[in-house]
Design an enzyme around this catalytic site. Structure first.
Site, PDB file in Angstrom:
ATOM      1  N   ALA A  17      20.911  82.014 131.182  1.00 30.67           N
ATOM      2  CA  ALA A  17      21.606  80.850 131.753  1.00 30.67           C
ATOM      3  C   ALA A  17      20.728  80.122 132.757  1.00 30.67           C
ATOM      4  O   ALA A  17      20.613  78.884 132.716  1.00 30.67           O
ATOM      5  CB  ALA A  17      22.909  81.300 132.410  1.00 30.67           C
ATOM      6  N   LYS A  78      19.356  82.215 111.001  1.00 34.76           N
ATOM      7  CA  LYS A  78      20.723  82.726 110.825  1.00 34.76           C
ATOM      8  C   LYS A  78      21.562  81.686 110.094  1.00 34.76           C
ATOM      9  O   LYS A  78      21.656  80.538 110.540  1.00 34.76           O
ATOM     10  CB  LYS A  78      21.321  83.029 112.210  1.00 34.76           C
ATOM     11  CG  LYS A  78      22.800  83.357 112.163  1.00 34.76           C
ATOM     12  CD  LYS A  78      23.371  83.700 113.526  1.00 34.76           C
ATOM     13  CE  LYS A  78      24.886  83.808 113.448  1.00 34.76           C
ATOM     14  NZ  LYS A  78      25.521  84.028 114.732  1.00 34.76           N
TER      15      LYS A  78
HETATM   16  P1  FAD Z   1      22.157  87.717 133.459  1.00 39.59           P
HETATM   17  O1  FAD Z   1      21.325  87.959 132.277  1.00 39.59           O
HETATM   18  O2  FAD Z   1      22.917  88.870 134.036  1.00 39.59           O
HETATM   19  O3  FAD Z   1      21.207  87.137 134.602  1.00 39.59           O
HETATM   20  C1  FAD Z   1      21.571  87.146 135.951  1.00 39.59           C
HETATM   21  C2  FAD Z   1      20.390  86.739 136.815  1.00 39.59           C
HETATM   22  O4  FAD Z   1      20.815  86.674 138.160  1.00 39.59           O
HETATM   23  C3  FAD Z   1      19.220  87.690 136.759  1.00 39.59           C
HETATM   24  O5  FAD Z   1      18.008  86.978 136.757  1.00 39.59           O
HETATM   25  C4  FAD Z   1      19.360  88.469 138.070  1.00 39.59           C
HETATM   26  O6  FAD Z   1      18.113  88.948 138.531  1.00 39.59           O
HETATM   27  C5  FAD Z   1      19.904  87.362 138.969  1.00 39.59           C
HETATM   28  N1  FAD Z   1      20.597  87.896 140.146  1.00 39.59           N
HETATM   29  C6  FAD Z   1      21.793  88.530 140.193  1.00 39.59           C
HETATM   30  N2  FAD Z   1      22.071  88.897 141.458  1.00 39.59           N
HETATM   31  C7  FAD Z   1      21.041  88.459 142.207  1.00 39.59           C
HETATM   32  C8  FAD Z   1      20.710  88.555 143.591  1.00 39.59           C
HETATM   33  N3  FAD Z   1      21.503  89.182 144.487  1.00 39.59           N
HETATM   34  N4  FAD Z   1      19.549  88.018 144.019  1.00 39.59           N
HETATM   35  C9  FAD Z   1      18.713  87.388 143.160  1.00 39.59           C
HETATM   36  N5  FAD Z   1      18.957  87.287 141.842  1.00 39.59           N
HETATM   37  C10 FAD Z   1      20.100  87.827 141.384  1.00 39.59           C
HETATM   38  N6  FAD Z   1      25.478  85.738 123.793  1.00 39.59           N
HETATM   39  C11 FAD Z   1      25.218  85.101 122.644  1.00 39.59           C
HETATM   40  O7  FAD Z   1      25.183  83.875 122.616  1.00 39.59           O
HETATM   41  N7  FAD Z   1      24.988  85.808 121.498  1.00 39.59           N
HETATM   42  C12 FAD Z   1      25.061  87.150 121.459  1.00 39.59           C
HETATM   43  O8  FAD Z   1      24.823  87.748 120.413  1.00 39.59           O
HETATM   44  C13 FAD Z   1      25.419  87.835 122.645  1.00 39.59           C
HETATM   45  N8  FAD Z   1      25.567  89.175 122.665  1.00 39.59           N
HETATM   46  C14 FAD Z   1      25.991  89.776 123.816  1.00 39.59           C
HETATM   47  C15 FAD Z   1      26.311  91.138 123.820  1.00 39.59           C
HETATM   48  C16 FAD Z   1      26.796  91.752 124.972  1.00 39.59           C
HETATM   49  C17 FAD Z   1      27.162  93.200 124.944  1.00 39.59           C
HETATM   50  C18 FAD Z   1      26.901  91.025 126.177  1.00 39.59           C
HETATM   51  C19 FAD Z   1      27.365  91.687 127.442  1.00 39.59           C
HETATM   52  C20 FAD Z   1      26.581  89.688 126.179  1.00 39.59           C
HETATM   53  C21 FAD Z   1      26.159  89.055 125.007  1.00 39.59           C
HETATM   54  N9  FAD Z   1      25.899  87.693 124.995  1.00 39.59           N
HETATM   55  C22 FAD Z   1      25.603  87.067 123.821  1.00 39.59           C
HETATM   56  C23 FAD Z   1      25.953  86.940 126.224  1.00 39.59           C
HETATM   57  C24 FAD Z   1      24.558  86.725 126.771  1.00 39.59           C
HETATM   58  O9  FAD Z   1      23.910  87.944 126.976  1.00 39.59           O
HETATM   59  C25 FAD Z   1      24.643  85.982 128.077  1.00 39.59           C
HETATM   60  O10 FAD Z   1      25.434  84.852 127.924  1.00 39.59           O
HETATM   61  C26 FAD Z   1      23.291  85.519 128.499  1.00 39.59           C
HETATM   62  O11 FAD Z   1      22.376  86.574 128.522  1.00 39.59           O
HETATM   63  C27 FAD Z   1      23.340  84.880 129.856  1.00 39.59           C
HETATM   64  O12 FAD Z   1      23.326  85.802 130.870  1.00 39.59           O
HETATM   65  P2  FAD Z   1      23.208  85.243 132.337  1.00 39.59           P
HETATM   66  O13 FAD Z   1      21.926  84.524 132.455  1.00 39.59           O
HETATM   67  O14 FAD Z   1      24.451  84.512 132.660  1.00 39.59           O
HETATM   68  O15 FAD Z   1      23.251  86.552 133.237  1.00 39.59           O
END
Ligand code: FAD
Length: 502
Positions: A17, A78
């Site tokens: 994200a 895909k």
């Molecule tokens: P995260 O990857 O958790 O990133 C969070 C970030 O915030 C990290 O960089 C971390 O270091 C930072 N952070 C957190 N706290 C702090 C702090 N205190 N200080 C500094 N930095 C901090 N989506 C799909 O579209 N297709 C799929 O097939 C799919 N499969 C999935 C399967 C599972 C089991 C899960 C759980 C999710 C899946 N998703 C899928 C969803 C997808 O993984 C997420 O939407 C995507 O990875 C985005 O994650 P994110 O960036 O929101 O969060």
């Protein structure tokens, strides 16, 4: 320059994200100063490998070359998702991307197919889908149209390595001036006058200040929830799965150009083929299965050798009550979670970014603008939620209390109305510009064995022979077009093989 414009944006989090937001804003918003804070010590969720075709629009928006992107992220192509054992054990159907067949007169293809199926002159739906026909033959090519036929060509998305995608986006964003700050955020400084976030405070005492904050910090929602206490709407009474066990494995053969979603006793398993490995996971409900049992089921159902220890991810399905509060917009897991059954999470990030660009605020953070954004995001989430619930609810499995619970549960009215309408005469009604199009709903409704009481009377205008001829022509065109495509594996090897694959 209008001096109420936002000039400083801070992105909290560097998962998919965070880097998608950074790449998109730096590609489209000219003069903004963009800083991204992430912590290597905390890391990312790191799963999230299957996408839907809209991702191609995102990649185009940030100026990514598709072959380069596929190479650098170890992607495969895909064409849809195969659902096995969902309606009943032994069933298999596909939700393939793109159109199926073609409309005739005022009626969509689906109405003729319902009549054809009832009269025994129609083949399985997938025979009229280029996406499904190519997928089942492991073929792929970039084909915008099927020449001289009026039929749409191939709609496709990707399976990719989420960590490699974040790295790829990071390179693009940093190349466009995004500043990355490494460090753990330990505090948030608020503006005393309006309660907005003024700065995030790192472990080493450094403060990163900004005007607009984009919270991409993952499930915990560091700003949107921990600081601003926005609240979370829990949907686990409709989508009770709350855990996933994930494990990568060696590829056991040529990569399938489709995702597999295989239902098990108390959940389901994904198989996502990449160029260099296969992603596997078992999504399940902890009311019925322990983590050890879930891991055992997963390991018994992977095709190649496991490449790591299985790891558990815990989640609650639902969404933040407001995706945008004050000067904080949440994206990704910070904004909510829908399990990956229809590969929609990364799409919801893309969608959030597109809506944010459309509603980009000034420093006054106009309440009407924020409200419009929040209503829009809620609509997008809720319609996808309904589509995912449909897969669980419309089941006929009798092998476990989990499936009985899903079948017996009350469902949202918005979904109940859709199912009722379909049951009556196979009609579908796309709600505004909700994500999934009619033919997507049709594939899942029929795939889950919901049989309408009839079809539209206009479908009776053709004689039985004319109807059979109509189906024969389309099936022949689709089969011919699919057979002229290269093998998926050969297409990758020729155009976009990652190093490990060349
Ligand atoms: P995260 O990857 O958790 O990133 C969070 C970030 O915030 C990290 O960089 C971390 O270091 C930072 N952070 C957190 N706290 C702090 C702090 N205190 N200080 C500094 N930095 C901090 N989506 C799909 O579209 N297709 C799929 O097939 C799919 N499969 C999935 C399967 C599972 C089991 C899960 C759980 C999710 C899946 N998703 C899928 C969803 C997808 O993984 C997420 O939407 C995507 O990875 C985005 O994650 P994110 O960036 O929101 O969060």
């Amino acid at each position: 320059m209008d001096d109420s414009r936002i000039t400083k944006v801070v992105i909290v989090g560097g998962g998919t994200a965070g880097w998608m937001a950074a790449a998109a804003l730096s590609s489209t918003m000219g003069e903004l100063s963009i800083r991204l804070v992430e912590s290597d010590a905390i890391g990312t969720v790191g799963v999230g490998e299957a996408t839907i075709p809209a991702i191609r629009l995102f990649n185009a928006m940030i100026g990514a070359d598709e072959n380069e992107f596929v190479r650098e992220t170890g992607s495969t192509f895909k064409l849809g998702i195969e659902f096995r054992d969902w309606g009943r054990i032994g069933d298999s159907y596909m939700h393939a991307f793109g159109q199926i067949g073609r409309s005739l007169g005022m009626l969509p293809f689906s109405q003729y197919w319902l009549r054809g199926r009832a009269e025994g002159v129609a083949a399985p739906l997938g025979h009229y889908s280029l996406g499904e026909t190519a997928a089942r033959r492991y073929r792929f090519g970039r084909l915008p149209r099927v020449a001289d036929t009026g039929l749409d060509g191939m709609a496709y998305a990707f399976h990719f390595d989420a960590a490699l995608y974040a790295a790829y986006l990071r390179k693009i964003a940093q190349g466009r001036g995004v500043e990355r700050h490494e460090g753990r955020i330990v505090g948030v400084r608020r503006n005393g006058a309006n309660g907005h976030v003024a700065a995030v405070v790192l472990e080493n005492g450094e403060e990163i200040s900004g005007e607009l904050f984009i919270d991409c910090s993952g499930f915990r929602g560091l700003l949107i929830e921990e600081a601003l206490e926005t609240g979370f709407e829990d949907w686990s009474h409709w989508l009770p799965c709350d855990r996933a066990i994930a494990v990568p494995s060696e590829n056991a053969g040529p990569a399938r150009p489709y995702t597999q979603a295989i239902a098990h006793r108390s959940g389901w398993q994904w198989r996502i083929p990449l160029q260099h490995r296969t992603g596997n996971g078992h999504v399940f409900c902890s009311d019925y299965l322990s983590e050890d049992e879930a891991a055992a089921i997963l390991l018994a159902n992977i095709e190649g050798r496991a490449l790591a220890e299985p790891r558990t991810l815990r989640f609650t399905t639902g969404m933040r009550k407001r995706g945008w509060t004050g000067n904080v917009v949440a994206l990704g897991l910070a904004s909510g979670f829908l399990e990956p059954l229809e590969s929609t999470s990364i799409h919801l990030i893309q969608n959030g970014i597109a809506r944010l660009l459309a509603h980009f605020p000034g420093r006054d953070f106009d309440a009407a603008n924020i409200d419009a954004y929040n209503r829009r995001i809620r609509f997008d989430y809720e319609r996808i939620r309904d589509f995912v619930i449909l897969h669980y609810h419309a089941n006929q499995r009798s092998d476990s209390p989990f499936w009985a619970r899903c079948r017996d549960m009350a469902i949202p009215d918005t979904l109940a109305r859709k199912i009722d309408l379909f049951r009556s005469h196979g009609q579908l009604f796309r709600d505004g510009d909700e994500l999934f199009i009619d033919i997507g709903w049709f594939q899942v409704l029929t795939g889950q064995n919901i049989v309408p009481h009839g079809h539209h009377p206009m479908a009776d205008a053709l004689t039985r022979d004319e109807l059979a001829g109509f189906f024969r022509d389309i099936e022949t065109i689709v089969a011919g077009a699919a057979s002229r495509l290269p093998a998926h594996q050969d297409f990758i090897a020729q155009h976009c093989a990652a190093g490990v694959f060349a």
